[in-house]
Design a protein around this motif. Structure first.
Motif, short mmCIF file in Angstrom:
data_model
loop_
_atom_site.label_atom_id
_atom_site.label_comp_id
_atom_site.label_asym_id
_atom_site.label_seq_id
_atom_site.Cartn_x
_atom_site.Cartn_y
_atom_site.Cartn_z
N LEU A 31 0.83 -1.21 0.00
CA LEU A 31 0.00 0.00 0.00
C LEU A 31 0.86 1.25 0.00
O LEU A 31 0.66 2.17 -0.81
N LYS A 44 -6.65 3.29 -1.25
CA LYS A 44 -6.75 4.14 -0.06
C LYS A 44 -6.24 3.46 1.20
O LYS A 44 -6.32 2.24 1.34
N GLY A 46 -7.06 3.20 4.98
CA GLY A 46 -8.07 3.47 6.01
C GLY A 46 -7.50 3.13 7.37
O GLY A 46 -6.91 3.97 8.04
N CYS A 47 -7.64 1.87 7.75
CA CYS A 47 -7.20 1.44 9.09
C CYS A 47 -5.71 1.11 9.15
O CYS A 47 -5.09 1.16 10.19
N ASP A 48 -5.12 0.70 8.00
CA ASP A 48 -3.72 0.25 7.93
C ASP A 48 -3.47 -0.98 8.79
O ASP A 48 -2.36 -1.21 9.24
N GLY A 50 -5.71 -4.06 8.16
CA GLY A 50 -6.45 -5.20 7.61
C GLY A 50 -7.91 -5.28 7.96
O GLY A 50 -8.55 -6.29 7.68
N ALA A 51 -8.46 -4.21 8.51
CA ALA A 51 -9.84 -4.30 9.00
C ALA A 51 -10.89 -3.66 8.10
O ALA A 51 -12.07 -3.98 8.23
N CYS A 52 -10.49 -2.76 7.19
CA CYS A 52 -11.52 -1.97 6.49
C CYS A 52 -11.65 -2.29 5.00
O CYS A 52 -12.69 -2.01 4.41
N GLY A 53 -10.60 -2.77 4.36
CA GLY A 53 -10.67 -3.12 2.94
C GLY A 53 -10.45 -1.97 1.98
O GLY A 53 -10.49 -2.16 0.76
N CYS A 55 -7.88 -0.62 1.07
CA CYS A 55 -6.61 -0.79 0.34
C CYS A 55 -6.63 -2.00 -0.59
O CYS A 55 -5.57 -2.40 -1.08
N CYS A 67 -2.38 -3.26 2.67
CA CYS A 67 -1.72 -2.80 3.90
C CYS A 67 -1.13 -3.97 4.67
O CYS A 67 -0.35 -3.76 5.61
S1 FES Z 1 -6.21 0.09 5.08
FE1 FES Z 1 -7.86 -0.93 6.10
S2 FES Z 1 -7.65 -3.00 5.43
FE2 FES Z 1 -5.93 -2.01 4.60
#
Ligand code: FES
Ligand code: FES
Length: 161
Positions: A31, A44, A46-48, A50-53, A55, A67
């Motif tokens: 990422l 993008k 988001g959480c960096d 693995g929780a939001c998707g 990326c 990420c």
């Molecule tokens: S930035 Fe959220 S899952 Fe990768």
């Protein structure tokens, strides 16, 4: 991959059909290298963690949260990001459907949603509304556009959600 010392290595990333040689920290995520090394900011952060998707990209056709992927591990793999999805000026069917179904508000999660939907369809899992919801559950939308996202994917898959 070439060692540049100080934990820096040269890695060749094949992104959207083009090879890019970049010097990256051995610990750098795909990422960060896409965004900061190659200026491909469609993917993008988001959480960096693995929780939001946000990326999500495809690596060798499989959807991956970038990420959680080390850039140095991606030598010789085909990476597809949102920037490589359209055919020239022609948007991908999922990109058109997201617009038609108003499947975004702020748009921050949208590239990840669309890349994940491409993977979902390639996996043959867009077979029902329930299946789309289940297998898109790794992609969060804080604006609450999920019903529209499911409708957009269902339209492209040719099913009634
Ligand atoms: S930035 Fe959220 S899952 Fe990768
Ligand atoms: S459209 Fe805003 S987070 Fe999904």
């Amino acid at each position: 991959m070439t060692d540049h010392g100080d934990d820096q290595v040269m890695v060749t990333l094949r992104v959207n059909g083009c090879d890019h040689e970049v010097v990256a920290d051995v610990c750098a995520t795909l990422l960060d290298v896409l965004r900061d090394g190659l200026s491909l900011t469609g993917t993008k952060k988001g959480c960096d963690m693995g929780a939001c998707g946000a990326c999500t990209v495809l690596i060798d056709g499989r959807r991956i949260k970038s990420c959680l992927a080390l850039a140095v591990m991606q030598d010789d793999k085909d990476i597809l990001t949102i920037e490589g999805l359209a055919s020239g000026e022609e948007p991908h069917a999922l990109q058109r459907a997201f617009v038609e179904h108003d499947a975004l508000q702020c748009g921050y999660c949208t590239p990840g949603q669309i890349m994940s939907a491409v993977g979902l369809m390639q996996e043959g899992r867009a077979t029902s509304g329930a299946s789309i919801r289940e297998f898109m559950s790794g992609n969060l939308c804080r604006c609450g556009a999920h019903p529209h996202i499911v409708a957009a994917i269902a339209q492209v898959a040719g099913i009634v959600p």
